[in-house]
Motif scaffolding. Structure first.
Motif, PDB file in Angstrom:
ATOM      1  N   LEU A 191       6.124  14.995 -35.815  1.00  0.00           N
ATOM      2  CA  LEU A 191       5.153  15.258 -36.873  1.00  0.00           C
ATOM      3  C   LEU A 191       4.578  16.677 -36.815  1.00  0.00           C
ATOM      4  N   THR A 192       4.678  17.316 -35.663  1.00  0.00           N
ATOM      5  CA  THR A 192       3.991  18.608 -35.488  1.00  0.00           C
ATOM      6  C   THR A 192       4.908  19.783 -35.183  1.00  0.00           C
ATOM      7  N   PHE A 193       6.188  19.528 -34.893  1.00  0.00           N
ATOM      8  CA  PHE A 193       7.055  20.637 -34.488  1.00  0.00           C
ATOM      9  C   PHE A 193       7.200  21.687 -35.575  1.00  0.00           C
ATOM     10  N   GLY A 194       7.185  21.295 -36.850  1.00  0.00           N
ATOM     11  CA  GLY A 194       7.307  22.264 -37.944  1.00  0.00           C
ATOM     12  C   GLY A 194       6.147  23.228 -37.969  1.00  0.00           C
ATOM     13  N   GLU A 195       4.956  22.710 -37.724  1.00  0.00           N
ATOM     14  CA  GLU A 195       3.759  23.549 -37.641  1.00  0.00           C
ATOM     15  C   GLU A 195       3.899  24.554 -36.497  1.00  0.00           C
ATOM     16  N   PHE A 196       4.400  24.091 -35.366  1.00  0.00           N
ATOM     17  CA  PHE A 196       4.621  24.966 -34.217  1.00  0.00           C
ATOM     18  C   PHE A 196       5.662  26.038 -34.546  1.00  0.00           C
ATOM     19  N   ASP A 197       6.789  25.611 -35.118  1.00  0.00           N
ATOM     20  CA  ASP A 197       7.844  26.561 -35.474  1.00  0.00           C
ATOM     21  C   ASP A 197       7.315  27.633 -36.428  1.00  0.00           C
ATOM     22  N   ASP A 198       6.550  27.213 -37.427  1.00  0.00           N
ATOM     23  CA  ASP A 198       6.001  28.163 -38.401  1.00  0.00           C
ATOM     24  C   ASP A 198       5.030  29.147 -37.754  1.00  0.00           C
ATOM     25  N   ALA A 199       4.227  28.661 -36.814  1.00  0.00           N
ATOM     26  CA  ALA A 199       3.233  29.525 -36.166  1.00  0.00           C
ATOM     27  C   ALA A 199       3.869  30.488 -35.171  1.00  0.00           C
ATOM     28  N   ILE A 200       4.952  30.070 -34.530  1.00  0.00           N
ATOM     29  CA  ILE A 200       5.560  30.896 -33.480  1.00  0.00           C
ATOM     30  C   ILE A 200       6.488  31.966 -34.052  1.00  0.00           C
ATOM     31  N   GLN A 201       7.052  31.724 -35.227  1.00  0.00           N
ATOM     32  CA  GLN A 201       8.035  32.644 -35.799  1.00  0.00           C
ATOM     33  C   GLN A 201       7.515  34.081 -35.942  1.00  0.00           C
ATOM     34  N   PRO A 202       6.310  34.303 -36.498  1.00  0.00           N
ATOM     35  CA  PRO A 202       5.826  35.689 -36.593  1.00  0.00           C
ATOM     36  C   PRO A 202       5.657  36.362 -35.226  1.00  0.00           C
ATOM     37  N   LEU A 203       5.292  35.571 -34.233  1.00  0.00           N
ATOM     38  CA  LEU A 203       5.155  36.128 -32.881  1.00  0.00           C
ATOM     39  C   LEU A 203       6.511  36.543 -32.332  1.00  0.00           C
ATOM     40  N   LEU A 204       7.526  35.711 -32.561  1.00  0.00           N
ATOM     41  CA  LEU A 204       8.874  36.052 -32.109  1.00  0.00           C
ATOM     42  C   LEU A 204       9.385  37.307 -32.808  1.00  0.00           C
ATOM     43  N   SER A 205       9.056  37.448 -34.063  1.00  0.00           N
ATOM     44  CA  SER A 205       9.506  38.617 -34.835  1.00  0.00           C
ATOM     45  C   SER A 205       8.921  39.919 -34.293  1.00  0.00           C
ATOM     46  N   ARG A 206       7.752  39.838 -33.711  1.00  0.00           N
ATOM     47  CA  ARG A 206       7.082  41.043 -33.182  1.00  0.00           C
ATOM     48  C   ARG A 206       7.411  41.335 -31.725  1.00  0.00           C
ATOM     49  N   MET A 207       8.167  40.451 -31.084  1.00  0.00           N
ATOM     50  CA  MET A 207       8.484  40.642 -29.670  1.00  0.00           C
ATOM     51  C   MET A 207       9.461  41.800 -29.500  1.00  0.00           C
ATOM     52  N   ALA A 208       9.221  42.583 -28.481  1.00  0.00           N
ATOM     53  CA  ALA A 208      10.131  43.676 -28.138  1.00  0.00           C
ATOM     54  C   ALA A 208      11.373  43.103 -27.455  1.00  0.00           C
ATOM     55  N   ASP A 209      12.478  43.841 -27.553  1.00  0.00           N
ATOM     56  CA  ASP A 209      13.657  43.453 -26.788  1.00  0.00           C
ATOM     57  C   ASP A 209      13.274  43.435 -25.313  1.00  0.00           C
ATOM     58  N   ALA A 210      13.810  42.478 -24.603  1.00  0.00           N
ATOM     59  CA  ALA A 210      13.538  42.275 -23.173  1.00  0.00           C
ATOM     60  C   ALA A 210      12.098  41.854 -22.914  1.00  0.00           C
ATOM     61  N   GLY A 211      11.414  41.336 -23.921  1.00  0.00           N
ATOM     62  CA  GLY A 211      10.038  40.859 -23.759  1.00  0.00           C
ATOM     63  C   GLY A 211      10.003  39.475 -23.138  1.00  0.00           C
ATOM     64  N   THR A 212       8.784  38.992 -22.917  1.00  0.00           N
ATOM     65  CA  THR A 212       8.571  37.684 -22.317  1.00  0.00           C
ATOM     66  C   THR A 212       7.623  36.872 -23.188  1.00  0.00           C
ATOM     67  N   MET A 213       8.053  35.679 -23.539  1.00  0.00           N
ATOM     68  CA  MET A 213       7.214  34.720 -24.246  1.00  0.00           C
ATOM     69  C   MET A 213       6.744  33.700 -23.219  1.00  0.00           C
ATOM     70  N   VAL A 214       5.443  33.601 -23.037  1.00  0.00           N
ATOM     71  CA  VAL A 214       4.865  32.647 -22.092  1.00  0.00           C
ATOM     72  C   VAL A 214       4.239  31.516 -22.892  1.00  0.00           C
ATOM     73  N   LEU A 215       4.679  30.295 -22.618  1.00  0.00           N
ATOM     74  CA  LEU A 215       4.104  29.115 -23.254  1.00  0.00           C
ATOM     75  C   LEU A 215       3.279  28.379 -22.208  1.00  0.00           C
ATOM     76  N   ASP A 216       1.963  28.405 -22.387  1.00  0.00           N
ATOM     77  CA  ASP A 216       1.047  27.728 -21.476  1.00  0.00           C
ATOM     78  C   ASP A 216       0.915  26.285 -21.946  1.00  0.00           C
ATOM     79  N   LEU A 217       1.370  25.351 -21.130  1.00  0.00           N
ATOM     80  CA  LEU A 217       1.421  23.945 -21.497  1.00  0.00           C
ATOM     81  C   LEU A 217       0.271  23.135 -20.901  1.00  0.00           C
ATOM     82  N   SER A 218      -0.749  23.806 -20.371  1.00  0.00           N
ATOM     83  CA  SER A 218      -1.836  23.096 -19.688  1.00  0.00           C
ATOM     84  C   SER A 218      -2.592  22.137 -20.595  1.00  0.00           C
ATOM     85  N   ALA A 219      -2.614  22.382 -21.889  1.00  0.00           N
ATOM     86  CA  ALA A 219      -3.326  21.500 -22.827  1.00  0.00           C
ATOM     87  C   ALA A 219      -2.366  20.677 -23.679  1.00  0.00           C
TER      88      ALA A 219
END
Length: 130
Positions: free
Chosen positions: A26-54
């Motif tokens: 029910l929520t993965f689409g919302e996540f995909d939509d929110a993360i896409q702009p962040l991925l687009s701005r990532m530099a080559d060889a960058g690091t995406m950190v997903l904090d799963l504590s919550a």
């Protein structure tokens, strides 16, 4: 509970995002939509950190979303780090890493039912019971 995310930092070299609630069918689409702009701005060889504590729950749909992030980052010479998973979410990643789930479960629904049972057991303190 629903899903939300918060951006802790959004630098081209390293972006940290905290996931909250349930990442499921029910929520993965919302996540995909929110993360896409962040991925687009990532530099080559960058690091995406997903904090799963919550993050309290993840289904196969959530796993697919994270796999897409990992694929995108690898395609740009970067990497994806998953940090601070709650025990029940960590167990899901252990299962997926250890077992080729597409060869074991007859359907996505069957997989999600299994992951749901495992996570509930851990939250309820009955991890070893079957």
């Amino acid at each position: 509970m629903t899903f939300s995310l918060s951006i802790e930092s959004a630098l081209p070299e390293r972006t940290t995002v905290q996931l909250h609630g349930r990442l499921d069918a029910l929520t993965f689409g919302e996540f995909d939509d929110a993360i896409q702009p962040l991925l687009s701005r990532m530099a080559d060889a960058g690091t995406m950190v997903l904090d799963l504590s919550a993050l309290e729950y993840i289904s196969s749909a959530g796993l697919r979303s994270i796999a897409k992030i990992r694929k995108h980052m690898r395609g740009h010479g970067g990497r994806t780090l998953l940090v601070n998973p709650q025990p029940q979410v960590h167990k899901v990643f252990d299962i997926v890493k250890a077992v080729p789930v597409n060869e074991v479960f007859a359907s996505t629904r069957e997989l999600d039912d299994y992951l749901d049972r495992i996570q509930r057991r851990i939250v309820d303190g009955a991890e070893g019971e079957d």
